[in-house]
Write a protein that holds these residues in place. Structure first.
Motif, PDB file in Angstrom:
ATOM      1  N   ARG A   1       0.842  -0.995   0.007  1.00 34.74           N
ATOM      2  CA  ARG A   1      -0.018  -0.023   0.195  1.00 34.74           C
ATOM      3  C   ARG A   1       0.984   1.313   0.112  1.00 34.74           C
ATOM      4  NH1 ARG A   1      -4.848   2.196  -1.189  1.00 34.74           N
ATOM      5  NH2 ARG A   1      -5.142   4.037  -0.053  1.00 34.74           N
TER       6      ARG A   1
ATOM      7  N   SER B   1     -12.324   0.196  -1.275  1.00 31.81           N
ATOM      8  CA  SER B   1     -11.261   0.500  -0.237  1.00 31.81           C
ATOM      9  C   SER B   1     -11.726   1.777  -0.053  1.00 31.81           C
ATOM     10  CB  SER B   1      -9.757   0.490  -0.815  1.00 31.81           C
ATOM     11  OG  SER B   1      -9.175   1.271   0.178  1.00 31.81           O
TER      12      SER B   1
ATOM     13  N   GLU C   1      -9.848   3.803   1.679  1.00 36.78           N
ATOM     14  CA  GLU C   1      -8.767   4.482   1.697  1.00 36.78           C
ATOM     15  C   GLU C   1      -8.320   5.091   0.520  1.00 36.78           C
ATOM     16  OE1 GLU C   1      -8.959   2.233   5.390  1.00 36.78           O
ATOM     17  OE2 GLU C   1      -9.058   1.550   3.110  1.00 36.78           O
ATOM     18  N   THR C   2      -8.533   4.241  -0.571  1.00 34.88           N
ATOM     19  CA  THR C   2      -8.572   4.692  -2.131  1.00 34.88           C
ATOM     20  C   THR C   2      -9.361   5.896  -2.477  1.00 34.88           C
ATOM     21  OG1 THR C   2      -7.469   2.437  -2.335  1.00 34.88           O
ATOM     22  CG2 THR C   2      -7.998   3.842  -4.234  1.00 34.88           C
TER      23      THR C   2
END
Length: 298
Positions: free
Chosen positions: A128, A167, A169-170
């Motif tokens: 990541r 995700s 976070e993405t």
């Protein structure tokens, strides 16, 4: 509603891989004439797919069409030098200004392929962290924020699409970097959660070249004259993922499900990956969808 195409370039049973490359070029030409918004190519490195160099095929397709946007969705950043990717897309943008899309993804490849493509270079941090670092470096090169410069100078970069399949976070990464956002419902672990798009919109940081958020949703499926025929064709396809969100049915049924998806994700554009078993049914699928959605009138 706008509709784009995502093409994995599957190899047809008993046919050589090169034939599928020509099939993609012909489909892109037809999509251009039918009013489709985009033609995106994926990067994969399995031998079941016809190519492993989407940025090369992208240039050929852009040169074979007139209007449609052409892009890669997406470049697997863990396998490539950010500067090299920036250089390739800046050269292509010089020829096809305003028609290209650069999608980036966090996917990878089998260890031997990964090692060969990175020439043995180790990752910086975990997967990541390495991905985020590479995306940021790519944007610095494209936006002229790096101390290193390269030609063609004066060429505006193509829009960058940060791609995800579930995700949060993405979604936040795309928002914080001021890029476009593509949410895939195609992959086995895809997460059908409209809250991810909402999160991207809420956290979006505008830039002079990207004042408003822009996002799409990608789905897979098949359209035929009737639902029965669509399901029969789907049963013949070796490309059917049997996972993710599938939209299979008649033109009216597909249109209704597309509209519902757009409403849930509050977007005006869907990217569609078909899993037609042959070139003929594939072409018919996209002609039926174009007519059902009246793409040529938009």
């Amino acid at each position: 509603m706008r509709l784009g195409i995502l093409d994995f370039c599957p190899i047809r049973k008993g046919r050589p891989p090169a034939e599928s490359l020509y099939e993609s070029v012909e489909l892109a030409r037809e999509a251009d004439a039918l009013g489709y918004s985009r033609y995106w190519l994926a990067e994969h490195h399995e031998l079941g797919l016809a190519h492993h160099s989407p940025e090369t095929l992208m240039g050929l397709i852009a040169g074979s069409t007139e209007r449609i946007r052409v892009g890669v969705a997406g470049i697997l950043m863990g396998l490539h030098s950010p500067m090299r990717v920036a250089k390739v897309f800046k050269v292509l943008e010089a020829f096809f200004a305003g028609r290209l899309d650069l999608g980036v993804g966090a996917g990878s490849a089998e260890p031997p392929v990964l090692a060969a493509m990175r020439d043995g270079a180790p990752m910086v941090g975990d997967h990541r962290q390495d991905y985020v670092r590479r995306v940021k470096a790519l944007l610095e090169f494209l936006r002229g924020e790096s101390p290193l410069h390269f030609n063609p100078l004066g060429v505006a970069p193509p829009p960058v699409w940060v791609l995800a399949s579930g995700s949060p976070e993405t979604a936040s990464l795309a928002a914080s970097l001021g890029t476009c956002f593509g949410h895939s419902l195609i992959h086995p672990k895809s997460r059908d959660d409209a809250g991810l798009a909402a999160r991207y919109v809420e956290e979006f940081r505008p830039r002079p070249d990207m004042p408003k958020p822009r996002w799409v949703v990608a789905v897979t499926g098949l359209c035929a004259e009737t639902e029965a025929e669509a399901r029969r064709l789907a049963s013949l396809s070796s490309d059917d993922p049997k996972s993710g969100l599938e939209i299979v049915g008649s033109p009216a049924q597909c249109r209704e499900r597309f509209q519902a998806l757009c409403e849930r994700y509050r977007t005006d554009e869907i990217i569609f990956k078909d899993f037609a078993p042959d070139a003929e049914s594939r072409l018919r699928c996209h002609r039926l969808l174009a007519e059902a959605l009246q793409l040529t009138n938009k």
